[in-house]
Enzyme design. Structure first.
Site, PDB file in Angstrom:
ATOM      1  N   HIS A  65       0.879  -1.188   0.049  1.00 42.04           N
ATOM      2  CA  HIS A  65      -0.058  -0.112   0.000  1.00 42.04           C
ATOM      3  C   HIS A  65       0.873   1.201  -0.194  1.00 42.04           C
ATOM      4  O   HIS A  65       0.696   2.124   0.755  1.00 42.04           O
ATOM      5  CB  HIS A  65      -0.943   0.160   1.434  1.00 42.04           C
ATOM      6  CG  HIS A  65      -1.988  -1.193   1.181  1.00 42.04           C
ATOM      7  ND1 HIS A  65      -3.341  -0.937   0.711  1.00 42.04           N
ATOM      8  CD2 HIS A  65      -1.996  -2.341   1.505  1.00 42.04           C
ATOM      9  CE1 HIS A  65      -3.800  -2.052   0.828  1.00 42.04           C
ATOM     10  NE2 HIS A  65      -3.089  -2.940   1.746  1.00 42.04           N
ATOM     11  N   ASN A 138     -10.191  -2.741   2.359  1.00 39.72           N
ATOM     12  CA  ASN A 138     -10.065  -2.899   1.024  1.00 39.72           C
ATOM     13  C   ASN A 138     -11.182  -2.535   0.111  1.00 39.72           C
ATOM     14  O   ASN A 138     -12.489  -2.309   0.804  1.00 39.72           O
ATOM     15  CB  ASN A 138      -9.309  -4.109   0.437  1.00 39.72           C
ATOM     16  CG  ASN A 138      -8.000  -4.314   0.792  1.00 39.72           C
ATOM     17  OD1 ASN A 138      -7.048  -3.329   1.196  1.00 39.72           O
ATOM     18  ND2 ASN A 138      -7.785  -5.447   0.808  1.00 39.72           N
ATOM     19  N   TYR A 348       0.394  -4.290  12.165  1.00 42.96           N
ATOM     20  CA  TYR A 348       0.417  -2.944  11.687  1.00 42.96           C
ATOM     21  C   TYR A 348       1.238  -2.013  12.670  1.00 42.96           C
ATOM     22  O   TYR A 348       2.147  -0.796  12.283  1.00 42.96           O
ATOM     23  CB  TYR A 348      -1.017  -2.422  11.575  1.00 42.96           C
ATOM     24  CG  TYR A 348      -1.811  -2.943  10.397  1.00 42.96           C
ATOM     25  CD1 TYR A 348      -2.093  -4.328  10.228  1.00 42.96           C
ATOM     26  CD2 TYR A 348      -2.064  -2.154   9.288  1.00 42.96           C
ATOM     27  CE1 TYR A 348      -2.363  -4.955   9.020  1.00 42.96           C
ATOM     28  CE2 TYR A 348      -2.465  -2.645   8.004  1.00 42.96           C
ATOM     29  CZ  TYR A 348      -2.681  -3.943   8.017  1.00 42.96           C
ATOM     30  OH  TYR A 348      -3.248  -4.624   6.610  1.00 42.96           O
TER      31      TYR A 348
END
Ligand code: HDE
EC number: 1.11.1.6
Length: 494
Positions: A65, A138, A348
């Site tokens: 990303h 997404n 993350y």
């Protein structure tokens, strides 16, 4: 972060140029030298500092990303779901919460083309009064794999060949023929939804099942859907390929310019709701992110509206440094046991500590709008008060932030049982049912685009990989598989 945050002086001008340490810079054009032909001097702090800072301008780009665009806006509740969740930002119709949204492609580097065939990231940071909730989804309701242990391998197949540094169709089709549960998402990818017309004309999904939790600890499973109010618009493979040459920043530009001219994009936000009992009766595992949950059985319930109405003032500060995580959750929203989601809860913040540093949550774009009260201290780039003189431990005898016992209870009411082990998913007919249903849902022209797009990619792989994927495509639907096979043959014959 408005232009008014610029450091204007008392007379309203930007004042004189300074060094990072605030010292006036008399000359920004000519380095200090020993005489006209002499060497450059170490004592020219401004020169050395300017070059040294420039050398460090890039932070690591996101490993996936990397290319994206973002905008600020708000979320407004349009329907009451306070009976399902104690999340305060969802407590009343009309309530608005500021948000920041980032859209992205997945596989390409930060300079890559916006129109590549790829899923699009759809990440929304809700700045609520109980801290941030990040909905990191997404533009597809499902994903390629269902165990986080496969993610680095999968991503390697989407990135560059270790030897040639080229994208490699062999790696992609080899991997997918070993992991056929991916084919549901692969099919979506090879329809024209794999090349959306910018970021404004696509839906967003949590993809995973999450929980909404009430104050008494009871919960419902939900899937979040952000449906574009602009309508779905996709590019054909040909348009996407042309744009990647003529305007690789097509989607970034489209989003920025729409917001600049006051044409604010919006999304209607809905949830599918099901109970634990209903979840257990489904033919498939509701925590398997390769599966959709039927909207016929569990229709969408509108919750609110997301509007993007302000462009960032500074791309690096607001978009590049934005750090989303599915583990940033508020009381009333909790994870399901989806294995992929569980893996992401770790991954993350880990990536942010590596990319931005241990204090990434202090950066203005990531900072909670509610006060942060904790005992974490120090670390690189610690700005703000660092807790000032308050005790840096707890429990203590000096007062300070108290635990919030009611909220701690909320997300802990699910029973678990069984033996610790590697409980693998079996590949079953259920893995082929949904891809088959998707194929039959497509119009004849959408089916044709899917066949052409997919065959075009498979034909770039070696025959051994062409042959290994075809049985899986035939298992989805024999006519679909046969059409791909004959399309590959005619491409090979050209
Ligand atoms: Fe991500 N993903 N991902 N992902 N993902 C990242 O985090 C990861 C997955 C998604 O605009 C990374 O900050 C793992 C599913 C978006 O900044 C990283 C797994 C979905 C974004 C990471 C997944 C996503 C990311 C890279 C499998 C949709 C961009 C840089 C367990 C439901 C957010 C970063 C933004 C970014 C890991 C799978 C969406 C490395 C381990 C499924 C939208 O941490």
């Amino acid at each position: 972060m408005k232009s008014t945050d610029l450091p204007l002086n008392s007379s309203g001008s930007l004042g004189v140029l300074t060094t990072g340490s605030g010292n006036p810079v008399p000359n920004n054009q000519t380095s200090q030298t020993a005489g006209y032909y002499g060497p450059v001097l170490m004592q020219d702090f401004h020169l050395i500092d300017k070059l040294a800072h420039f050398d460090r301008e890039r932070i690591p780009e996101r490993v996936v990303h990397a290319k994206g665009a973002g905008a600020h806006g708000y979320f407004e509740v349009t329907n009451d779901i306070s009976h399902l969740t104690c999340a305060k930002f969802l407590s009343a119709v009309g309530k608005r919460t500021p948000i920041f949204t980032r859209f992205s492609t997945v596989g390409g580097e930060s300079g890559s083309a916006d129109t590549a065939r790829d899923p699009r990231g759809f990440a929304v940071k809700f700045y609520t009064e109980e801290g941030n909730w990040d909905m990191v989804g997404n533009n597809t309701p499902i994903f390629f794999i269902r165990d986080p242990i496969k993610f680095p391998d999968f991503i390697h197949t989407q990135k560059r060949d270790p030897r040639t540094h080229l994208k490699n169709a062999d790696m992609q089709w080899d991997f997918w023929s070993h992991v056929p549960e991916a084919l549901h998402q692969v099919m979506i990818l090879f329809t024209n939804r794999g090349t959306p017309d910018g970021f404004r004309h696509m839906h967003g999904y949590s993809s995973h099942t999450l929980k909404l939790v009430s104050a008494d600890g009871s919960f419902h499973y939900v899937k979040w859907h952000f449906r574009t109010d602009q309508g779905i618009k996709n590019l054909t493979a040909k348009q996407a390929a042309e744009l990647s040459g003529t305007n690789p920043d097509y989607a970034t530009q489209d989003l920025f310019e729409a917001i600049e001219r006051g044409d604010f994009p919006s999304w209607t936000v809905s949830i599918q709701i099901f109970t634990e009992e209903e979840a257990m009766k489904l033919k498939y595992n509701p925590f398997d992110v390769t599966k959709v949950v039927s909207q016929k059985e569990f229709p969408l319930h509108e919750v609110g509206r997301m509007v993007l109405d302000r462009n960032p003032e500074n791309y690096f500060v607001e978009v590049e440094q934005a750090a989303f995580s599915p583990s940033h959750m508020v009381p009333g929203i909790a994870p399901s046991p989806d294995r992929m989601l569980q893996g992401r809860l770790f991954s993350y913040p880990d990536t942010h500590r590596h990319r931005l540093g241990a204090n990434y949550l202090q950066l203005p774009i990531n900072r909670s709008r509610d006060a942060v009260r904790y005992h974490q201290r120090d670390g690189p780039m610690c700005f703000g008060t660092n807790g000032g003189r308050l005790p840096n431990y707890e429990p203590n005898s000096f007062g300070g932030p108290q635990e919030a016992p009611n909220t701690r209870e909320i997300d802990t009411r699910s029973a678990v049982e069984g033996f610790i082990g590697r409980h693998g998913y079996e590949l079953t007919d259920a893995d082929f049912d949904q891809p088959r249903a998707l194929y039959h849902l497509l119009s004849p022209s959408e089916q044709q685009d899917l066949v052409d797009n997919m065959a075009g990619s498979i034909a770039q792989a070696k025959p051994v990989f062409q042959n290994s994927i075809l049985p899986h495509l035939k298992r989805i639907d024999s006519e679909f598989g046969a059409r791909i096979e004959s399309a590959i043959k005619s491409i090979n014959a050209q």
